[in-house]
Design a protein around this motif. Structure first.
Motif, PDB file in Angstrom:
ATOM      1  N   PHE A  70      29.551  43.623  18.787  1.00  0.00           N
ATOM      2  CA  PHE A  70      29.426  44.362  17.521  1.00  0.00           C
ATOM      3  C   PHE A  70      29.508  43.434  16.310  1.00  0.00           C
ATOM      4  O   PHE A  70      28.872  43.663  15.296  1.00  0.00           O
ATOM      5  N   ILE A  71      30.329  42.378  16.418  1.00  0.00           N
ATOM      6  CA  ILE A  71      30.472  41.470  15.266  1.00  0.00           C
ATOM      7  C   ILE A  71      29.599  40.217  15.430  1.00  0.00           C
ATOM      8  O   ILE A  71      29.878  39.184  14.830  1.00  0.00           O
ATOM      9  N   GLY A  72      28.588  40.298  16.242  1.00  0.00           N
ATOM     10  CA  GLY A  72      27.599  39.219  16.273  1.00  0.00           C
ATOM     11  C   GLY A  72      27.706  38.267  17.434  1.00  0.00           C
ATOM     12  O   GLY A  72      27.321  37.106  17.306  1.00  0.00           O
ATOM     13  N   GLY A  73      28.246  38.742  18.543  1.00  0.00           N
ATOM     14  CA  GLY A  73      28.202  37.926  19.760  1.00  0.00           C
ATOM     15  C   GLY A  73      29.406  37.035  19.987  1.00  0.00           C
ATOM     16  O   GLY A  73      29.259  35.933  20.498  1.00  0.00           O
ATOM     17  N   ALA A  74      30.587  37.525  19.620  1.00  0.00           N
ATOM     18  CA  ALA A  74      31.816  36.778  19.943  1.00  0.00           C
ATOM     19  C   ALA A  74      32.115  36.969  21.427  1.00  0.00           C
ATOM     20  O   ALA A  74      31.802  38.015  22.006  1.00  0.00           O
ATOM     21  N   THR A  75      32.713  35.949  22.055  1.00  0.00           N
ATOM     22  CA  THR A  75      33.029  36.072  23.477  1.00  0.00           C
ATOM     23  C   THR A  75      34.381  36.761  23.650  1.00  0.00           C
ATOM     24  O   THR A  75      35.154  36.884  22.702  1.00  0.00           O
ATOM     25  N   LYS A  76      34.708  37.167  24.890  1.00  0.00           N
ATOM     26  CA  LYS A  76      35.928  37.933  25.138  1.00  0.00           C
ATOM     27  C   LYS A  76      37.186  37.180  24.726  1.00  0.00           C
ATOM     28  O   LYS A  76      38.121  37.760  24.190  1.00  0.00           O
ATOM     29  N   LYS A 197      26.653  45.533   8.216  1.00  0.00           N
ATOM     30  CA  LYS A 197      26.516  44.809   9.485  1.00  0.00           C
ATOM     31  C   LYS A 197      27.217  43.459   9.359  1.00  0.00           C
ATOM     32  O   LYS A 197      26.962  42.697   8.429  1.00  0.00           O
ATOM     33  N   VAL A 198      28.123  43.200  10.282  1.00  0.00           N
ATOM     34  CA  VAL A 198      28.863  41.935  10.259  1.00  0.00           C
ATOM     35  C   VAL A 198      28.387  41.056  11.409  1.00  0.00           C
ATOM     36  O   VAL A 198      28.251  41.523  12.539  1.00  0.00           O
ATOM     37  N   ASP A 199      28.160  39.792  11.104  1.00  0.00           N
ATOM     38  CA  ASP A 199      27.808  38.819  12.139  1.00  0.00           C
ATOM     39  C   ASP A 199      28.618  37.552  11.850  1.00  0.00           C
ATOM     40  O   ASP A 199      28.303  36.797  10.922  1.00  0.00           O
ATOM     41  N   VAL A 200      29.654  37.350  12.654  1.00  0.00           N
ATOM     42  CA  VAL A 200      30.580  36.239  12.361  1.00  0.00           C
ATOM     43  C   VAL A 200      29.888  34.873  12.469  1.00  0.00           C
ATOM     44  O   VAL A 200      30.294  33.925  11.782  1.00  0.00           O
ATOM     45  N   LYS A 201      28.848  34.807  13.293  1.00  0.00           N
ATOM     46  CA  LYS A 201      28.125  33.527  13.434  1.00  0.00           C
ATOM     47  C   LYS A 201      27.316  33.259  12.167  1.00  0.00           C
ATOM     48  O   LYS A 201      27.281  32.139  11.661  1.00  0.00           O
ATOM     49  N   ASP A 202      26.672  34.316  11.682  1.00  0.00           N
ATOM     50  CA  ASP A 202      25.856  34.182  10.482  1.00  0.00           C
ATOM     51  C   ASP A 202      26.751  33.913   9.255  1.00  0.00           C
ATOM     52  O   ASP A 202      26.400  33.116   8.381  1.00  0.00           O
ATOM     53  N   LEU A 203      27.901  34.552   9.215  1.00  0.00           N
ATOM     54  CA  LEU A 203      28.833  34.324   8.088  1.00  0.00           C
ATOM     55  C   LEU A 203      29.453  32.930   8.183  1.00  0.00           C
ATOM     56  O   LEU A 203      29.945  32.391   7.205  1.00  0.00           O
ATOM     57  N   ALA A 204      29.458  32.403   9.400  1.00  0.00           N
ATOM     58  CA  ALA A 204      30.058  31.088   9.687  1.00  0.00           C
ATOM     59  C   ALA A 204      31.535  31.042   9.292  1.00  0.00           C
ATOM     60  O   ALA A 204      31.989  30.103   8.636  1.00  0.00           O
ATOM     61  N   CYS A 205      32.269  32.086   9.711  1.00  0.00           N
ATOM     62  CA  CYS A 205      33.712  32.086   9.448  1.00  0.00           C
ATOM     63  C   CYS A 205      34.451  31.646  10.716  1.00  0.00           C
ATOM     64  O   CYS A 205      33.913  31.724  11.821  1.00  0.00           O
ATOM     65  N   SER A 275      36.102  52.050  21.507  1.00  0.00           N
ATOM     66  CA  SER A 275      34.753  51.770  22.014  1.00  0.00           C
ATOM     67  C   SER A 275      33.799  52.886  21.588  1.00  0.00           C
ATOM     68  O   SER A 275      32.617  52.649  21.337  1.00  0.00           O
ATOM     69  N   LYS A 276      34.338  54.109  21.483  1.00  0.00           N
ATOM     70  CA  LYS A 276      33.483  55.247  21.100  1.00  0.00           C
ATOM     71  C   LYS A 276      33.081  55.144  19.631  1.00  0.00           C
ATOM     72  O   LYS A 276      31.988  55.567  19.247  1.00  0.00           O
ATOM     73  N   SER A 277      33.958  54.608  18.782  1.00  0.00           N
ATOM     74  CA  SER A 277      33.585  54.421  17.365  1.00  0.00           C
ATOM     75  C   SER A 277      32.448  53.415  17.281  1.00  0.00           C
ATOM     76  O   SER A 277      31.487  53.605  16.538  1.00  0.00           O
ATOM     77  N   LEU A 278      32.590  52.324  18.051  1.00  0.00           N
ATOM     78  CA  LEU A 278      31.591  51.262  17.984  1.00  0.00           C
ATOM     79  C   LEU A 278      30.237  51.759  18.491  1.00  0.00           C
ATOM     80  O   LEU A 278      29.198  51.499  17.884  1.00  0.00           O
ATOM     81  N   GLU A 279      30.273  52.504  19.593  1.00  0.00           N
ATOM     82  CA  GLU A 279      29.016  53.051  20.129  1.00  0.00           C
ATOM     83  C   GLU A 279      28.377  54.017  19.136  1.00  0.00           C
ATOM     84  O   GLU A 279      27.163  54.020  18.939  1.00  0.00           O
ATOM     85  N   PHE A 280      29.235  54.827  18.508  1.00  0.00           N
ATOM     86  CA  PHE A 280      28.767  55.812  17.528  1.00  0.00           C
ATOM     87  C   PHE A 280      28.073  55.109  16.354  1.00  0.00           C
ATOM     88  O   PHE A 280      26.972  55.482  15.943  1.00  0.00           O
ATOM     89  N   LEU A 281      28.693  54.053  15.853  1.00  0.00           N
ATOM     90  CA  LEU A 281      28.122  53.314  14.719  1.00  0.00           C
ATOM     91  C   LEU A 281      26.818  52.632  15.113  1.00  0.00           C
ATOM     92  O   LEU A 281      25.860  52.606  14.340  1.00  0.00           O
TER      93      LEU A 281
END
Ligand code: PLP
Length: 394
Positions: A70-76, A197-205, A275-281
């Motif tokens: 959801f936040i751009g492909g962070a690993t577990k 939309k948040v993408d931590v990789k794109d934000l480079a944080c 998980s249901k909030s994330l799926e809903f969004l």
């Protein structure tokens, strides 16, 4: 599309809810999942190996995976569950920030990104620096660069979207400056994840802070994204069961991340339901959400502009919140009269006392909208505000 249909609160309450910045309403799917856990699968995670325990452990780890995506492909291993954005910031302060000479924050921080630094004995000029903001509350990029020139290898920790004023920081621009000076960037996304939309990789944080209850999930849950490269050098924030590989009276050996940061029994029901909030969004999509909210905030701004004596502190661009005052009238009095008309807004300092002090005010009236609000909610709010003002002026 009437998104209120998905949120049982609106069928059960006549309140015009304009306080999503404090906590968002929860979709039915989230409430059902909470029920499901307590009614059907109540067992612990990562411990026992019987049927229900396995089901909830899989569900728990599935939310971690979903949140990472959801936040751009962070690993577990990069996603650590906490009890909220506040605990995530405290984890950051204790496990990473403690050893950093200088912490740099913005002028618009929530107390949860100020108090943990004070608790380490830091004050302005002594381990803590604050980036100035301009007349429109805009971030001063030159000041950040000046501070970093003097203090390379700092931790810059700042909000993505200000909870008090809805100002969005340009994180990509900030991150380029931060990394030029061998420093690290933490983005407090408590107020952004539900709106853009948040993408931590794109934000480079290097760190990203999450609050589940502001993102249509249950209360008592948050998370922190920690960039893989930093995980090894960060010490656990708390110690206890589930976080260790082995314990003797001589020493404790910790498991790798995320487990070394998740001691004790977590908020299992909340994690499963999140998980249901994330799926809903994901189903609705942020392109739709942003479009709806931009229109609503523009309409709110236009409607407020017409009110006599209105004071706003930033321009028409607001994300997730719009704050204002009315000349000569206490925000608390307005809040009381709005409440009597079943309009839910927040009045006060919004846990941002330093910026209120800088502006020379005690607080504001804050309207925080979500995609489930509509123009009718804003019209009702404006009508109630006018009524309150006529009573207070009369
Ligand atoms: N950071 C910001 C910008 C917030 O607005 C808030 C809560 O209002 C927090 C952190 C704390 O969030 P939580 O309630 O998840 O601890």
């Amino acid at each position: 599309m009437n998104y209120k249909e998905f949120f049982p609160y609106f069928a059960n309450s006549k309140t015009i809810y304009l306080d999503s910045g404090a906590t968002s309403q929860k979709p039915k799917a989230v409430i059902d999942e909470l029920d499901n856990y307590y009614l059907k699968n109540c067992a612990s995670v990562h411990r026992s190996s019987f049927g229900d325990a396995n089901v909830v452990t899989r569900g728990y780890e599935n939310t971690r995976k979903l949140l990472g995506e959801f936040i751009g492909g962070a690993t577990k291993e990069e996603i650590i569950f906490t009890k909220g954005a506040t605990e995530s910031l405290n984890l950051l302060a204790t496990s990473f920030g403690f050893d950093i000479k200088t912490i740099i924050i913005s002028s618009l921080e929530h107390h949860s990104n100020i108090v943990p630094w004070h608790m380490q004995g830091r004050t302005i000029g002594a381990g803590l620096e604050v980036v100035e903001c301009g007349k429109n509350l805009e971030f001063d990029y030159e000041h950040l660069e000046e501070l970093l020139k003097k203090n390379p290898k700092s931790l810059v920790s700042l909000t993505h979207i200000s909870n008090a004023f809805g100002v969005m920081h340009d994180i990509k621009r900030i991150s380029k400056i931060v990394h030029k000076y061998d420093s690290w960037l933490c983005v407090d996304g408590a107020q952004s994840l539900a709106h853009i939309k948040v993408d931590v990789k794109d934000l480079a944080c290097d760190f990203f802070i999450i609050s589940a209850h502001k993102t249509f999930g249950p209360t008592g849950l948050g998370a922190i994204y920690i960039k893989k490269e930093l995980l090894e050098k960060m010490k656990p924030y708390q110690g206890g069961g589930a976080s260790i590989a082995s314990v003797s009276y001589e020493k404790s050996v910790f498991l790798p991340s995320p487990y070394k940061f998740e001691a004790g029994t977590p908020n299992i029901a909340a994690v499963l339901a999140f998980s249901k909030s994330l799926e809903f969004l994901q189903k609705i999509s942020f392109s739709k959400i942003e479009k709806i909210e931009n229109k609503l905030y523009a309409y709110l701004y236009k409607s407020l502009e017409k009110i006599e004596g209105i004071i706003m502190y930033n321009d028409a661009n607001a994300f997730g919140a719009r704050s204002f005052n009315i000349e000569g009238i206490s925000h608390d009095d307005i809040g009381i009269l709005l409440d009597k008309q079943q309009i839910a807004v927040r009045v006060g300092h919004h846990c941002c006392m330093p910026i209120m002090e800088k502006l020379g005010i005690k607080g504001t009236i804050r309207v925080s909208l979500s995609f489930y609000n509509d123009k009718d909610d804003i019209d009702k709010f404006i009508k109630a505000l006018k009524k309150a003002l006529s009573m207070l002026k009369g």
